[in-house]
Design a protein around this motif. Structure first.
Motif, PDB file in Angstrom:
ATOM      1  N   SER A  51      50.955  45.263  38.869  1.00 15.80           N
ATOM      2  CA  SER A  51      51.103  44.924  37.449  1.00 15.80           C
ATOM      3  C   SER A  51      52.254  45.341  36.883  1.00 15.80           C
ATOM      4  N   SER A  71      42.090  43.791  34.359  1.00 12.21           N
ATOM      5  CA  SER A  71      41.111  43.865  35.525  1.00 12.21           C
ATOM      6  C   SER A  71      40.874  44.965  36.248  1.00 12.21           C
ATOM      7  N   GLY A  72      42.003  45.985  36.440  1.00 11.07           N
ATOM      8  CA  GLY A  72      41.848  47.374  36.828  1.00 11.07           C
ATOM      9  C   GLY A  72      41.115  48.406  36.293  1.00 11.07           C
ATOM     10  N   GLN A 118      37.555  48.514  42.795  1.00  5.36           N
ATOM     11  CA  GLN A 118      38.991  48.446  42.814  1.00  5.36           C
ATOM     12  C   GLN A 118      39.572  47.412  43.829  1.00  5.36           C
ATOM     13  N   LEU A 138      47.419  47.765  42.988  1.00  2.37           N
ATOM     14  CA  LEU A 138      47.386  46.552  41.641  1.00  2.37           C
ATOM     15  C   LEU A 138      48.076  47.145  40.546  1.00  2.37           C
ATOM     16  N   SER A 139      48.058  48.581  40.581  1.00  2.00           N
ATOM     17  CA  SER A 139      48.977  49.140  39.233  1.00  2.00           C
ATOM     18  C   SER A 139      50.711  48.765  39.592  1.00  2.00           C
ATOM     19  N   ALA A 173      38.899  44.016  41.893  1.00  2.00           N
ATOM     20  CA  ALA A 173      40.119  43.778  41.108  1.00  2.00           C
ATOM     21  C   ALA A 173      41.369  43.340  41.898  1.00  2.00           C
ATOM     22  N   LEU A 174      41.655  44.113  42.766  1.00  2.00           N
ATOM     23  CA  LEU A 174      42.825  43.699  43.593  1.00  2.00           C
ATOM     24  C   LEU A 174      42.914  42.364  44.094  1.00  2.00           C
ATOM     25  N   HIS A 219      45.696  52.972  36.402  1.00  2.00           N
ATOM     26  CA  HIS A 219      46.028  51.915  35.984  1.00  2.00           C
ATOM     27  C   HIS A 219      46.203  51.877  34.391  1.00  2.00           C
ATOM     28  N   CYS A 272      43.679  51.161  46.712  1.00  2.00           N
ATOM     29  CA  CYS A 272      43.626  49.893  45.780  1.00  2.00           C
ATOM     30  C   CYS A 272      44.113  49.974  44.406  1.00  2.00           C
ATOM     31  N   ALA A 273      43.688  50.878  43.726  1.00  2.00           N
ATOM     32  CA  ALA A 273      44.103  50.875  42.344  1.00  2.00           C
ATOM     33  C   ALA A 273      45.565  51.241  42.236  1.00  2.00           C
ATOM     34  N   THR A 324      36.786  49.220  36.320  1.00  2.00           N
ATOM     35  CA  THR A 324      36.398  50.734  36.258  1.00  2.00           C
ATOM     36  C   THR A 324      35.335  50.819  35.283  1.00  2.00           C
TER      37      THR A 324
END
Length: 301
Positions: free
Chosen positions: A125, A146-147, A181, A121-122, A184-185, A33, A117-118, A151
């Motif tokens: 972003s 959020s990510g 994760q 999302l990254s 957040a996603l 992240h 998932c991270a 965490t």
């Protein structure tokens, strides 16, 4: 099957209960992240760095996490006598070995799902950050908050649960950080209007299959070698996997490293993923058979 399930569950919990496991979970997820926010110069597309971070986190941290757990689940139990107690009951040795390694695979699957998932999302972003800054390279604030924030919150919540209700800290931390994760996603997916690179999920799964082959090899080696010797053998195996893989017994990491396929909006080829995944499954089966044979011939007192 009941005995097999019990052994798998105990091995998975043992893998997550290691202090190193919680640390590797935390460092890997926060790195995926946070590291793209240091992308101050644009080299290619904005999603390149977070994709590389995600694949690297799974390969480096996931492999360290799972191989350490495999050595503990097999080698240390043989040395401590715990395995002798389990095998004194009507538990076949191949079943014991396969169940222990399968439990480590379950823990690795949890780690891989969290990293996947991270990573998605990254990447989102980073893409959103470029849109918001009109071509800049900054990561979108709500995405990284959020990510990385969830965490760290999950890690702190596990510490609180351990202090207040005596819950096992490392197990709770790993489980909560893994759950954070997808939460957040999903939360970010409702805020942005850009397409997510869902194709990263199966590609990361293919890489996890390559890692699983090395984990199974570590478990087989732990039957006859001490932990230090297993670590040395694993180092050589990983080096060979990159430089000159012996494909009959070791994964060719270049076949499992599909991150370059996503450059320029591309996707990984389904035939390539299937071929690499089948290769990983074959190697896992090979080392499970080898480890079972070694354990069957080993004298246990």
């Amino acid at each position: 099957m009941r005995r097999f399930a019990v052994l798998v569950r105990s091995a998975a919990l043992e893998a997550l209960a290691e202090p190193l496991s919680a640390i590797l979970f935390l460092v890997a997820l926060v790195a995926v992240h946070v590291l793209p926010s240091f992308h101050f110069h644009q080299f290619g597309e904005p999603g390149r760095l977070p994709r590389e971070c995600g694949f690297s986190a799974l390969l480096v941290f996931g492999l360290a996490f799972a191989t350490s757990a495999a050595v503990h689940a097999v080698g240390r139990e043989l040395e401590s006598g715990t395995a002798a107690m389990a095998l004194s009951r009507p538990v076949p040795r191949p079943l014991f070995f396969c169940a222990k390694v399968a439990g480590v695979f379950a823990a690795l699957a949890l780690f891989g799902a969290a990293v996947a998932c991270a990573t998605v999302l990254s990447v989102a972003s980073s893409e959103m950050g470029r849109l918001v800054t009109n071509g800049g390279v900054y990561v979108w604030g709500p995405g990284i908050v959020s990510g990385a924030g969830l965490t760290l919150f999950a890690f702190a919540l596990a510490a609180l649960a351990n202090w207040r209700w005596r819950v096992r800290f490392c197990v709770a931390a790993c489980l909560l950080m893994a759950v954070a994760q997808p939460v957040a996603l999903v939360a970010v997916a409702g805020l942005v209007k850009i397409p997510f690179e869902w194709g990263l999920l199966p590609a990361l799964g293919v890489l996890a299959a390559g890692c699983a082959a090395l984990v199974a090899m570590a478990g087989a080696c732990a039957v006859v070698l001490r932990p230090a010797a297993v670590a040395a053998a694993l180092f050589v195996a990983v080096a060979l996997s990159f430089l000159h893989p012996v494909r009959a017994v070791l994964p060719d990491i270049q076949r499992f490293w599909l991150v370059d396929s996503f450059a320029g909006g591309g996707t990984a080829s389904v035939p390539d993923m299937l071929a690499a995944g089948a290769s990983g499954v074959f190697l896992v089966a090979f080392w499970l058979v080898a480890g079972s044979a070694l354990l069957s011939r080993k004298e246990i007192s």
